[in-house]
Structure formats: C-alpha cells, structure tokens
Design a protein around this motif. Sequence first.
Motif, PDB file in Angstrom:
ATOM      1  N   THR A   1       0.841  -1.206   0.000  1.00 46.89           N
ATOM      2  CA  THR A   1       0.000   0.000   0.000  1.00 46.89           C
ATOM      3  C   THR A   1       0.874   1.253   0.000  1.00 46.89           C
ATOM      4  N   LEU A   2       0.274   2.358  -0.469  1.00 46.50           N
ATOM      5  CA  LEU A   2       0.992   3.642  -0.533  1.00 46.50           C
ATOM      6  C   LEU A   2       0.304   4.666   0.364  1.00 46.50           C
ATOM      7  N   HIS A   3       1.075   5.274   1.216  1.00 45.69           N
ATOM      8  CA  HIS A   3       0.557   6.327   2.102  1.00 45.69           C
ATOM      9  C   HIS A   3       1.408   7.575   1.893  1.00 45.69           C
ATOM     10  N   VAL A   4       0.778   8.730   2.062  1.00 46.80           N
ATOM     11  CA  VAL A   4       1.497   9.986   1.872  1.00 46.80           C
ATOM     12  C   VAL A   4       1.411  10.812   3.145  1.00 46.80           C
ATOM     13  N   ILE A   5       2.557  11.241   3.633  1.00 50.88           N
ATOM     14  CA  ILE A   5       2.578  12.253   4.687  1.00 50.88           C
ATOM     15  C   ILE A   5       2.856  13.564   3.959  1.00 50.88           C
ATOM     16  N   ASP A   6       1.821  14.364   3.832  1.00 52.24           N
ATOM     17  CA  ASP A   6       1.893  15.587   3.040  1.00 52.24           C
ATOM     18  C   ASP A   6       2.368  16.723   3.940  1.00 52.24           C
ATOM     19  N   LEU A   7       3.539  17.269   3.626  1.00 52.26           N
ATOM     20  CA  LEU A   7       4.153  18.251   4.527  1.00 52.26           C
ATOM     21  C   LEU A   7       3.919  19.681   4.080  1.00 52.26           C
ATOM     22  N   VAL A   8       2.996  19.863   3.172  1.00 51.89           N
ATOM     23  CA  VAL A   8       2.763  21.228   2.694  1.00 51.89           C
ATOM     24  C   VAL A   8       2.248  22.079   3.852  1.00 51.89           C
ATOM     25  N   GLN A   9       2.731  23.353   3.906  1.00 48.28           N
ATOM     26  CA  GLN A   9       2.335  24.222   5.013  1.00 48.28           C
ATOM     27  C   GLN A   9       1.587  25.449   4.519  1.00 48.28           C
TER      28      GLN A   9
ATOM     29  N   ARG B   1      -5.083  17.143  -7.289  1.00 50.39           N
ATOM     30  CA  ARG B   1      -5.489  16.196  -8.313  1.00 50.39           C
ATOM     31  C   ARG B   1      -4.690  14.895  -8.225  1.00 50.39           C
ATOM     32  N   TRP B   2      -3.367  14.991  -8.013  1.00 55.65           N
ATOM     33  CA  TRP B   2      -2.530  13.811  -8.181  1.00 55.65           C
ATOM     34  C   TRP B   2      -2.328  12.983  -6.914  1.00 55.65           C
ATOM     35  N   LEU B   3      -2.060  13.626  -5.806  1.00 57.50           N
ATOM     36  CA  LEU B   3      -1.735  12.819  -4.619  1.00 57.50           C
ATOM     37  C   LEU B   3      -2.884  11.910  -4.180  1.00 57.50           C
ATOM     38  N   PRO B   4      -4.118  12.422  -4.108  1.00 58.26           N
ATOM     39  CA  PRO B   4      -5.202  11.498  -3.755  1.00 58.26           C
ATOM     40  C   PRO B   4      -5.372  10.375  -4.772  1.00 58.26           C
ATOM     41  N   ARG B   5      -5.138  10.703  -6.041  1.00 58.54           N
ATOM     42  CA  ARG B   5      -5.280   9.646  -7.054  1.00 58.54           C
ATOM     43  C   ARG B   5      -4.255   8.545  -6.825  1.00 58.54           C
ATOM     44  N   LEU B   6      -3.035   8.962  -6.566  1.00 58.87           N
ATOM     45  CA  LEU B   6      -1.989   7.963  -6.347  1.00 58.87           C
ATOM     46  C   LEU B   6      -2.289   7.131  -5.109  1.00 58.87           C
ATOM     47  N   CYS B   7      -2.756   7.818  -4.061  1.00 55.75           N
ATOM     48  CA  CYS B   7      -3.064   7.075  -2.836  1.00 55.75           C
ATOM     49  C   CYS B   7      -4.245   6.149  -3.020  1.00 55.75           C
ATOM     50  N   ARG B   8      -5.226   6.623  -3.776  1.00 58.18           N
ATOM     51  CA  ARG B   8      -6.373   5.742  -4.044  1.00 58.18           C
ATOM     52  C   ARG B   8      -5.910   4.509  -4.801  1.00 58.18           C
ATOM     53  N   ALA B   9      -5.057   4.735  -5.803  1.00 57.06           N
ATOM     54  CA  ALA B   9      -4.551   3.591  -6.566  1.00 57.06           C
ATOM     55  C   ALA B   9      -3.746   2.655  -5.658  1.00 57.06           C
ATOM     56  N   GLY B  10      -2.994   3.250  -4.721  1.00 53.22           N
ATOM     57  CA  GLY B  10      -2.158   2.432  -3.836  1.00 53.22           C
ATOM     58  C   GLY B  10      -2.885   1.971  -2.590  1.00 53.22           C
ATOM     59  N   LYS B  11      -4.213   2.193  -2.547  1.00 57.74           N
ATOM     60  CA  LYS B  11      -5.051   1.748  -1.412  1.00 57.74           C
ATOM     61  C   LYS B  11      -4.539   2.288  -0.075  1.00 57.74           C
ATOM     62  N   GLY B  12      -4.061   3.521  -0.091  1.00 56.14           N
ATOM     63  CA  GLY B  12      -3.509   4.091   1.147  1.00 56.14           C
ATOM     64  C   GLY B  12      -4.219   5.368   1.546  1.00 56.14           C
ATOM     65  N   THR B  13      -3.567   6.173   2.365  1.00 57.70           N
ATOM     66  CA  THR B  13      -4.177   7.382   2.907  1.00 57.70           C
ATOM     67  C   THR B  13      -3.240   8.573   2.732  1.00 57.70           C
ATOM     68  N   VAL B  14      -3.839   9.762   2.767  1.00 57.62           N
ATOM     69  CA  VAL B  14      -3.047  10.997   2.780  1.00 57.62           C
ATOM     70  C   VAL B  14      -3.180  11.595   4.173  1.00 57.62           C
ATOM     71  N   HIS B  15      -2.059  11.920   4.770  1.00 51.60           N
ATOM     72  CA  HIS B  15      -2.060  12.490   6.121  1.00 51.60           C
ATOM     73  C   HIS B  15      -1.308  13.809   6.052  1.00 51.60           C
ATOM     74  N   ARG B  16      -1.982  14.907   6.296  1.00 51.08           N
ATOM     75  CA  ARG B  16      -1.304  16.213   6.256  1.00 51.08           C
ATOM     76  C   ARG B  16      -0.672  16.503   7.611  1.00 51.08           C
ATOM     77  N   ALA B  17       0.543  17.009   7.573  1.00 51.15           N
ATOM     78  CA  ALA B  17       1.258  17.267   8.829  1.00 51.15           C
ATOM     79  C   ALA B  17       2.110  18.523   8.689  1.00 51.15           C
ATOM     80  N   SER B  18       2.096  19.342   9.701  1.00 52.17           N
ATOM     81  CA  SER B  18       2.956  20.530   9.667  1.00 52.17           C
ATOM     82  C   SER B  18       3.868  20.598  10.892  1.00 52.17           C
ATOM     83  N   THR B  19       3.833  19.559  11.729  1.00 52.64           N
ATOM     84  CA  THR B  19       4.776  19.493  12.853  1.00 52.64           C
ATOM     85  C   THR B  19       5.323  18.076  12.938  1.00 52.64           C
TER      86      THR B  19
END
Lengths: 712, 169
Positions: A470-478, A487-505
């Motif tokens: 599975t593919l998961h993304v820790i999105d560090l955008v602030q 458009r792209w990150l959720p698509r990739l995560c959906r394809a990889g059956k994973g999750t996007v987690h936004r983090a700034s700390t």
Amino acid sequence: MFWADPNPDAWLDRRLCDLPVPSDLVDRLRREVALGDEVLDAALRDVSVPAGLRGRLMRITWTRRRFGQWVRAAAAAVLIIASSLGYMAAVVGLVATALEPSRPGSGPPVLEVTARSDRLDSTPLVNMEGVELVSQGPATALEVDRPKPQLSPPPVAARGRDLEVWELFAQAGLGDQPGKLDPLLDRYLAAWPETARASPSWYDLPELKKVPGLVRQGVQLPLVAGVDPSFVILYRVHPFLIPAAHPALCISEVPLGVDAASFELTARFLEDGQLPPREVLRTEEFLAAVDFRYPKPNGTPLALHAAGTASPFRGPGLYLLQVGIQAREVPLQPREPVRLVLAVDTSASMRWGGRLEMVRRAVQRLAEQLGPEDRISVVSFSEEATVRAEEVVGSDRESVRAALESLEVGSSTNLAAGLREAYGLAQRYHGKPPGPAQVVIFSDGLAQFDGDTGGALQQRLAEAAAEGVTLHVIDLVQGPVGRDRERWLPRLCRAGKGTVHRASTADQVFWGLAELLTRRSQLVASRVRLRVHFNHQTVAAYRLIGHEAMMFAGLKPAPLETDFYAGQSATALYEIVLTKRPGGQLALADLEWISPETGQRTGIRQPIHRRQLAKRLADAALYVQAAAVVAEAAEIVRETPEVLLVSTGRSAVRFRSPRWSLAYLLALARQLDARLEQNASFMRFLRVMDQALSAKPARSGSLEDLSSPMGL
Amino acid sequence: MATLGLSLSDFNRLVAEHAAALYRMAYRLSGDRHEAEDLVQETFRSAWKSRRLFDAGRGERAWLASILRRRAADQWRSRRPRLVFWGDHQPDLGRAAQDPTRDEYTDEMQEGLERLPGELRETLLLVVVGELTHQEAADLLGIPLGTVLSRVSRARARLREYLMAAAKR
C-alpha cells in the motif's frame, strides 16, 4: 686632515660618502616596491564574495515579477476590507457597550455566562480533589451552559460605565483606603517614572508595515470599554485586563493548537549565526517547543494542571500562572510486525519550514517503537532516488539514525523516481516475513506528471496494492494546497489503497506514522477548548503571555478548538496581579472536548487556588520553572517591552531590564531544579538560546524573504 | 541610440557581472559582511524597482554604484544599536562576547581604510574596488576629474603609509 693625506680628493670623497644609512631603509624600499599601486589595489579588492549571493539577487526579480502585482492588489483589497470590518466591529462594540443597561445588583460576568446552569443535569463521573469530571450528553446539547461557579457578585461601586478603576481596586481590597492609590502598583511608577508610559492613543500608532498575509494566530481582545486594542499592535504584547471592569474580561480563552514553528525557525537561523526577524517570533510557539512533562492523565483522555509562582522577572506583586493540558498516550503495542519503506523527498523546498528535520525527528521517534521483527527501508529522492537503508531490522536504531542523518537537500522533486525505487525495494522482499510493505512518501512537492506517466504509475500502484503493498502519503505542505496536488496525490493514494495524512509538525508526522503502525487512530479528544474564568475578587489583573493577534489586528484569530492526539500537550501562561482580599480561589479552568469514541462532550472543571502559587521560582512545579524561562527568553529575543500595571488600571511599558538579559536568564535556568536537565526538549531550548547570545541581529529584508513563495 | 528600461535578462546579466564588485565595495564601505550583503541586496532591489530609468547606453557599474552609495547612506542613518544581551550583572559563561568572524574579515586594510577621510575613502573605493573610470567617479561624485585623480593618489599614499607602519609593529 686633508693636507696630511697624500690624496686629498679621495679623502673628501670618503667624507662625503661617510653617512650612516638607516638600518631599515632597504626593507622599507622593498616594501615600497612591494606595496605598489597594483598590489595595493589587488589587496583592496581581495574580499571573498559569499556563495549563493548571485542566486539570491536573481530571485529579487522572480518574486517581484510574478507576484508583485498580485500581492499589491490583494494587499490593498484586504486592507480595505480589514479597515471596514475593524471600524464596523469597533462601532458595534461601542454601541453595544453604550446600550448595555446598568442593572442594579446584577451579578459578575461569570454569573451571566452560567445563568442557565440550573437547567443542566450534569452527572459527575470522577471526583478527585479539586477536579470534577462532568458528562454533559451529546455534543448537540452543548448550548446548555456550565454549572454555576461559586463567585460572589462584585461590589456595587464597581458597576456602570462611569467606573473609576482606582475605586475598583480600593473596593477589591487592593488599596488601604478608598481613593488612595495602592503602594504596590505605585512602586512601578516610582521605580521607572521616566519610562513608564500610559497606553497611547490611536494617533501614536506606527506606520503599517507589509505583512505576509492573513494568518490565523492569536486571540482577539474583547472590544469593551477599558481595553485598548492599539496596545497589542504597538507593543506586540497583551496589556493587563481587569476582570472586575467588564464581564467579558473575566473569561480568557486560549487557542490550544499551537506548533513550534517560530522556535524551529529560530533554531535554523541561529545555526547560521543570525537571529530571525523578530516579527515572526511568537512566545506561544516557543512554549510549544518544550515538553513540560505534565503528569499523565489518570483514566481520562486529558489532564488539566495549574500551578504558578511569584514572578522572578518583574518584581514583587506579580505572579506567573500556568495552565497545562496533557493528553494520554495511546499504546503502540501489541501490534503486528510491519515492513515499512519510507521515501523522503529531499528537494530544495524541504529545507524550508524545517520539514526535513520534522521527518527525521518523527521517524527516529517511530524507530524507538520498532522491534526485531519489523523491517524498515529508507529512500531519498530529489532529482534522482537513492537507497539510504535497505531492509534494516527494526531494533537496529543506529542504522535508521545513520540513514536519516545521511539525508541531504538536493534540487528538484522527482516523485516518480522515488516511487520507482521504493516499490522496487517492496517488490524485492515481497513474500518474506513480516509481510507486504507499506510505502510511505514524505513530500511537500507537487506531483507533476504528464498524463501517460501518471496513468502508468497509477496502474503499477494498483497492481502492487492487489498484492498487499500500500501507498501512504505524509503531506508536509504548510500553505494553500495547489490544484495539481489536489489532483494527483489522492489519485496515487487511491490507486495504492492508502491514505493521505497532512502534517505541519514533527508530532503530526509521528501520529500519521503511528496510525500506520498500529492501524488505530491516535486521536484522543476532538474540539478541545480551554476557558479560564478569573475571580475578580482575588485577581486584580491578568495578562495572557503570547497569542498576540498581530496580523491585521486579529481579523482572523486562531481557532479556539483543536484536536488532541496521543501524548500531545498545550500550555497557557498568564501574568497575574492579586488583590489583598482574602479568599483562596483565583480562577476556574474549564476544559471541554468531544470524545472520538462516543461523540459526547465531556469536560474537566478545576479551581485554581492561591496556594498553588509558589513564593519563589525554585519552589515552583518543574513545569512552571521551565515555562517561566522559556517565555522570558522568547520575549527577550522578540525584543518586546515589559508590561507594567499602573495605578489607573492601565498598562504601561518599559524597555526590558538589562538585568534580565538573555545571558543572565540562561545562567539562572541552569541553577534551577537539577531534574530539568533530564528534560531533553528543555535542554535543547537552552542550547538554541545559547547560540542567540553570539548571534547577529536579523538582516533587513529577511521578513520579506520569509514571506515570499519560496520561503515559509 | 541607447534604449531605456531593464529587461529580466539584462538584470540577470547585471547581477552576474557586477554583484561581486559591488559586494566588495559594500564590504569595504561597511566593514561587515552581513551589512554588505544587505546593501547589495537593497541595491539590486532598488535597481529592479527603478528599472525604467536604466539607460543601457551609460555605465552600468556607475549606475549601480550610485544606488549602492545612496543605500549605504540610508543604512548608516537608520542604523540602530544591536540587540544587547549582556546586562549589568554579566555572568561568566566562559564565552567570547566578540564576533568570531572578526579576525577573518576585519583586516589591516579595513582598519587603514577606516582611518582615511570619508571623501578619500569613497573615491578610492569607487575607482579601485568598484572599477569605475576616473571620469565616471567624477560624474558620480559631482567633482572635477582632477580632484578624483588627486584624491585617489592621496588615498593610496596614506593607505600605503598606514600599512607600512602596521607592518613594522
């Protein structure tokens, strides 16, 4: 004599030449030649030019050209809107204040807030000493108020719009005789008569400066009579508020969702021997950088702690009061062993905002939770991808640490290369224990592909997901999220059956990883909100430290509610002046939250007593000792003035006493309780502040650099 | 005929060709590498702001040097005291209070320059470090060409005298 010489001419010649020559003449003549014009000129030009200067200079046009017009237009529009709203709010506030009826015998502010409490059917769940845990039913019933605090009404003379504050002080027991100014308060004026200055009028406001934009920071002061909103803008600190002067001033609400951004920024600047622009420094973010190690909750999701001390910085009569909140830990064990492949973006932008450092700290913290059955690999990618650690045993923390230390910032973001390398590793060990890999991408970059590449990637990810990778993304955008990212990150995560987690700390990055590890949410309490009700009879004045709403005068203050994750803590710090009236209860701290499991609103109410204030810093609770040092250091580095309370009940300022300079403060900090040396975050704070001692002042224009799209 | 206005490519070329010389001049004027960087940054920022006034037919270096000179004067006027961290009761923390880069950057040459009268120092730096022609320096300073020549000569002589004396110490 020449007549005795057989050759008189030769004698004369010898005498003519017989002159002593200065011993250094030759050296001097040589140096004259050596220091000819060309040599001198070359020495004048011999100044090394710093690396990167040209790049910085060329960026001047980049930011100006693309964003200058937009920024100017947007700033003008925002200023117009801000001014309009500010005026409207001020007018509404003044009208409301003017129309407010003077009700004889009406109760103090806290009573008004809780007037409907008799209709509340609250059931105490836990009754500890001084702590009451109440359940108030589902969140929709939140409009119902809290139980009635046991505070008596204010004196009759203290009501009405024509209230004289000195009279109020006298009635509250602060002055010995009505009408006479209190000696405690007058000491401030007597000590610094030439510098103490009453709050200025609006006409003294400084020229408006260019600011990065709307930022949700700080708390907005109530727009009521007796509160000067210009004080915060002018001096960048809160004034003292008098609880007895207006009902709204009895309640203080503090935003709890604060990260340590400006402290991390300071640490990075100081590595280069320079202080950051003081405008970006925030005291509450310095406080958030230190783990004060509040005692863990005992059976409840959150714990509330309050303690204080006589202020060691401002002389007698002033106290520091600290309110701390600590979330419970969510155990990471037992769990199934995991295979993690961590792909870390090391493009240039990861340098900003301390993102790479955040990842390092979070992964190191995660590594402490890994066991011998876990496997971890680390890949870095910028223009190309590199394997930093391959299939390391989870308990081999040194290898993980070395891999993280080896990460270096490169240039562009080649996400496709990172994915290829990470999935290559996942495939190489597929079928071996402990099972299929979880690939985690840490990135702040835009995932930019052409249609063919993106489609091919999605297909590969989907194929791998079918095999359990599975593919998961820790999105560090602030900042704002761009369209490409959406458009792209959720698509990739959906394809990889994973999750996007936004983090700034770093904490948020860790919570994202911990959720992957345990497959359990790390959320402990949602929509947590803290209110402190000050007792006007015992607290003559209070001042919130930090949380100033500087940007556009608090047009967009910080949200008061925030979610708490495992182990998270938050701190509110006040300066308070006590009255001489007997009575132990200084305030009531109300903490409310919604339980993620049940959806019900729960809370803790805790009285704060005079006995919780230590007489000197060394006798105070450890977390008070640490917080006092951190807050004072932050204020020194921010170059804010000290705030004084003068007899009229208004706030005045004076330049910070050099006695309490940073060097002196740090020396004091090292003489406090020796147990503080075991607090790694506090010791790191002191080390960073040590660097500030020899740092150069902030460069002019560096605030502008930070606000550019290339900056924070 | 010369064209007015500065394009982006012109600006980048100016940076590439003149940034180093301007930095050296800024450093020699201020004696501080951070201030020098700020000065150069402010100079190019001002140059970009007033790019419409740029005249490609005239001396680019002289134009930039004139901006640098104004920015240096502004900075000098607005200079505020550095943040004081050391108080009355300075504890001994075993830490050097002075700038650790002082030895590296504050050399004898800089001390010699600081002893020169302002007009001599400025003229010398414009001509030698800024590499302006004598005529460009004269135009920029608004003084006759002969005065520039004599100032440069006197400045060199005094500087040489100081350095030789320093070498003997």
